[in-house]
Design an enzyme around this catalytic site. Structure first.
Site, PDB file in Angstrom:
ATOM      1  CG  ASP A 389      -1.953  -1.058   1.203  1.00  0.00           C
ATOM      2  OD1 ASP A 389      -2.151  -1.647   0.124  1.00  0.00           O
ATOM      3  OD2 ASP A 389      -2.559  -1.325   2.254  1.00  0.00           O
TER       4      ASP A 389
HETATM    5  P1  TAP Z   1       0.708  -3.979   3.090  1.00  0.00           P
HETATM    6  O1  TAP Z   1       0.117  -3.027   2.134  1.00  0.00           O
HETATM    7  O2  TAP Z   1      -0.187  -4.640   4.073  1.00  0.00           O
HETATM    8  O3  TAP Z   1       1.430  -5.103   2.206  1.00  0.00           O
HETATM    9  C1  TAP Z   1       2.150  -6.127   2.818  1.00  0.00           C
HETATM   10  C2  TAP Z   1       2.691  -7.008   1.712  1.00  0.00           C
HETATM   11  O4  TAP Z   1       3.528  -7.960   2.305  1.00  0.00           O
HETATM   12  C3  TAP Z   1       1.604  -7.749   0.957  1.00  0.00           C
HETATM   13  O5  TAP Z   1       1.666  -7.360  -0.388  1.00  0.00           O
HETATM   14  C4  TAP Z   1       1.971  -9.229   1.134  1.00  0.00           C
HETATM   15  O6  TAP Z   1       1.857  -9.858  -0.141  1.00  0.00           O
HETATM   16  C5  TAP Z   1       3.419  -9.161   1.589  1.00  0.00           C
HETATM   17  N1  TAP Z   1       3.777 -10.216   2.518  1.00  0.00           N
HETATM   18  C6  TAP Z   1       3.083 -10.671   3.585  1.00  0.00           C
HETATM   19  N2  TAP Z   1       3.746 -11.665   4.187  1.00  0.00           N
HETATM   20  C7  TAP Z   1       4.892 -11.836   3.492  1.00  0.00           C
HETATM   21  C8  TAP Z   1       5.990 -12.722   3.603  1.00  0.00           C
HETATM   22  N3  TAP Z   1       6.065 -13.651   4.585  1.00  0.00           N
HETATM   23  N4  TAP Z   1       7.004 -12.627   2.705  1.00  0.00           N
HETATM   24  C9  TAP Z   1       6.943 -11.721   1.711  1.00  0.00           C
HETATM   25  N5  TAP Z   1       5.923 -10.865   1.541  1.00  0.00           N
HETATM   26  C10 TAP Z   1       4.923 -10.922   2.428  1.00  0.00           C
HETATM   27  O7  TAP Z   1       1.913  -3.361   3.911  1.00  0.00           O
HETATM   28  P2  TAP Z   1       2.539  -1.895   3.891  1.00  0.00           P
HETATM   29  O8  TAP Z   1       2.932  -1.491   2.511  1.00  0.00           O
HETATM   30  O9  TAP Z   1       3.548  -1.905   4.986  1.00  0.00           O
HETATM   31  O10 TAP Z   1       1.347  -0.941   4.261  1.00  0.00           O
HETATM   32  C11 TAP Z   1       0.812  -0.905   5.551  1.00  0.00           C
HETATM   33  C12 TAP Z   1      -0.710  -0.945   5.484  1.00  0.00           C
HETATM   34  O11 TAP Z   1      -1.203  -1.249   6.765  1.00  0.00           O
HETATM   35  C13 TAP Z   1      -1.300   0.389   5.050  1.00  0.00           C
HETATM   36  O12 TAP Z   1      -2.499   0.169   4.356  1.00  0.00           O
HETATM   37  C14 TAP Z   1      -1.608   1.029   6.414  1.00  0.00           C
HETATM   38  O13 TAP Z   1      -2.621   1.990   6.339  1.00  0.00           O
HETATM   39  C15 TAP Z   1      -2.083  -0.176   7.179  1.00  0.00           C
HETATM   40  N6  TAP Z   1      -1.935  -0.062   8.611  1.00  0.00           N
HETATM   41  C16 TAP Z   1      -0.902   0.658   9.122  1.00  0.00           C
HETATM   42  C17 TAP Z   1      -0.756   0.742  10.468  1.00  0.00           C
HETATM   43  C18 TAP Z   1       0.382   1.556  11.007  1.00  0.00           C
HETATM   44  S1  TAP Z   1       0.111   2.679  12.101  1.00  0.00           S
HETATM   45  N7  TAP Z   1       1.585   1.352  10.557  1.00  0.00           N
HETATM   46  C19 TAP Z   1      -1.627   0.040  11.305  1.00  0.00           C
HETATM   47  C20 TAP Z   1      -2.669  -0.750  10.745  1.00  0.00           C
HETATM   48  C21 TAP Z   1      -2.797  -0.773   9.365  1.00  0.00           C
HETATM   49  P3  TAP Z   1       1.697 -11.442  -0.271  1.00  0.00           P
HETATM   50  O14 TAP Z   1       0.525 -11.816   0.564  1.00  0.00           O
HETATM   51  O15 TAP Z   1       1.525 -11.674  -1.723  1.00  0.00           O
HETATM   52  O16 TAP Z   1       2.978 -12.017   0.237  1.00  0.00           O
END
Ligand code: TAP
Length: 464
Positions: A389
């Site tokens: 994201d």
């Molecule tokens: P995300 O958009 O959630 O993407 C995580 C990526 O990691 C996914 O594409 C997933 O794809 C991949 N992944 C998961 N497990 C993996 C593994 N073992 N090995 C390799 N890849 C793996 O993460 P982001 O870019 O860090 O964005 C954060 C999101 O979380 C934002 O939408 C944000 O708003 C939200 N959020 C943030 C917070 C705070 S405060 N930081 C709190 C809650 C939510 P695959 O499944 O294909 O592997």
């Protein structure tokens, strides 16, 4: 009357809390800050017991021991990725405790049948504490259920929501006013039920990506209720500590909402206007370019400028140690390597800083979004490790997308982008990432820990 030594001890505890907050503002000093804050809390608890005769000391000590045991075991067991849920639970319990104290004080005041020493203000503080503490308690439980995926993470709305919420607010204010004139435990309990209902209603329409912002808001609410209960109990330390938590929580809430590119109002109620809906999680079958670790190793080994974008998947895979080794190796080969830290990468504020600090990545290499973003244009390779994201251009191009308006890292401006992820599944917001389909993008599929080790081995082989 509180003895002088106890007042000085409370002052010392308050200073500890302020110094702790200062320490927590940087990853370098956060651990020390945390310890100083905990020391302040221990001093405060000790002073309460030593400064005046305490009724019911045995059950209070038993409750302290049980709480400390649950907290310690929970803190050791919880995964780093589950930390926001844990913070939500701790925070909710704080709000609930403040509400219980206020209800019991109301009972005492009603039983005494006279105006309390603090007069009207004390009764207003009690009504406020019961309502807001209950909002914080019930709201925090719903945030926990959402983040733990024990209920849907999508916004929950229904036709009569605005009316119900409005009636709830009116009832809280109305019964609050009645309680100030006719204090009773029954009215206190009624207000607690109304507050709990408002807390649940407040969090239901919030989508999963925005839940951490609400946790921070509820944290600020708990701070304010603790400050108000400090007034009720005539305890200056509670007043100071609660005000600090309230102020810090409010600032964090504003900063997080800004990092997501939204106002607090649209974070909370955007879904009611049809705004913050989650995207489709359908996976497109368009072709993408993928490569082996050996191919990507060549790309990286001959790059002069490499920027690493870490994300949630890095934390899940626990690949931070091999990532640091890879970065060190590339630097030893003459490349300039930095880590681009997006404020909401991962699942909690500062998640990537904590993760990379654990792998001993030097702080100078961790670059905040504003600092690193102009440098993507000069990057030969951007290595996106488990992030999605935070580099998704839909935040700028797709109005109505759940992340629309959120500032992103412009990885798409680099010459080559490499994504390390396991599949074509979307990130947390549940929407497709067009960057995956760009001609300059290559995917290295697999669990990040596994592929990172292979990549490291391949770059080492090229280096010998
Ligand atoms: P995300 O958009 O959630 O993407 C995580 C990526 O990691 C996914 O594409 C997933 O794809 C991949 N992944 C998961 N497990 C993996 C593994 N073992 N090995 C390799 N890849 C793996 O993460 P982001 O870019 O860090 O964005 C954060 C999101 O979380 C934002 O939408 C944000 O708003 C939200 N959020 C943030 C917070 C705070 S405060 N930081 C709190 C809650 C939510 P695959 O499944 O294909 O592997």
């Amino acid at each position: 009357m509180i003895p002088i030594w106890a007042q000085l001890a409370y002052l010392l505890a308050a200073v500890c809390f302020i110094v702790a907050l200062k320490g927590l503002s940087s990853p370098r000093t956060a651990r020390r800050g945390n310890l100083i804050g905990a020391t302040g809390a221990v001093i405060a608890c000790f002073t309460v017991f030593a400064s005046a005769p305490i009724k019911h000391a045995v059950p209070i000590l038993a409750a302290l021991a049980i709480g400390a045991a649950i907290g310690t075991i929970g803190a050791y067991r919880v995964q780093m990725t589950q930390m926001p849920q844990m913070v939500a639970l701790f925070n909710g319990v704080g709000g609930g405790a403040a509400a219980i104290v206020a209800v019991l004080e109301l009972h005492r005041i009603a039983a005494a049948g006279q105006t309390p020493a603090g007069g009207l203000v004390e009764l207003i503080a009690a009504a406020f504490t019961v309502v807001v503490g209950s909002v914080s308690f019930a709201g925090s439980i719903v945030t926990f259920l959402k983040l733990q995926e024990l209920m849907t993470t999508k916004p929950v709305t229904f036709a009569g929501y605005p009316l119900l919420y409005g009636l709830g607010l009116l009832a809280a204010v109305g019964f609050g006013v009645v309680l100030v004139w006719f204090p009773s435990m029954f009215l206190g309990l009624l207000l607690a039920v109304i507050g709990a209902g408002l807390g649940v209603l407040l969090v239901l329409p919030v989508g999963g990506a925005d839940v951490p912002i609400v946790i921070s808001l509820l944290n600020a609410f708990t701070g304010l209720t603790v400050a108000a209960s400090g007034y009720i109990l005539q305890n200056t330390l509670l007043l100071v500590a609660g005000t600090l938590v309230g102020a810090a929580g409010s600032l964090l809430t504003m900063l997080m909402a800004r990092a997501m590119g939204r106002s607090l109002f649209s974070t909370l109620f955007g879904a009611l206007r049809g705004g913050s809906t989650l995207g489709s999680t359908a996976i497109s079958d368009r072709p993408v370019k993928s490569a082996s670790p050996a191919d990507i190793a060549i790309l990286l080994a001959y790059a002069d400028r490499v920027i690493i974008v870490p994300g949630y998947g890095l934390a899940v895979a626990q690949a931070q140690h091999s990532l640091r080794q890879l970065a060190d190796l590339l630097m030893a080969r003459g490349a300039k390597v930095d880590y681009a830290i997006h404020p909401v990468a991962g699942r909690m504020p500062g998640h990537m800083n904590v993760l990379l600090a654990e792998a001993q990545v030097p702080y100078e290499q961790l670059k905040e979004m504003d600092e690193i973003d102009p440098e993507f244009k000069q990057a030969d390779v951007v290595l996106v490790v488990g992030a999605n994201d935070v580099v998704n251009p839909a935040a700028e191009t797709t109005p109505g997308a759940p992340i629309y308006g959120m500032p992103i890292l412009h990885a798409n401006q680099a010459r080559q982008v490499v994504f390390m992820k396991r599949s074509m599944r979307p990130g947390f917001a549940g929407i497709e990432n067009e960057l995956l389909y760009e001609p300059t993008t290559t995917l290295l599929f697999g669990d990040a820990k596994d592929t990172m080790s292979k990549l490291l081995a391949e770059v080492k082989a090229l280096t010998v």
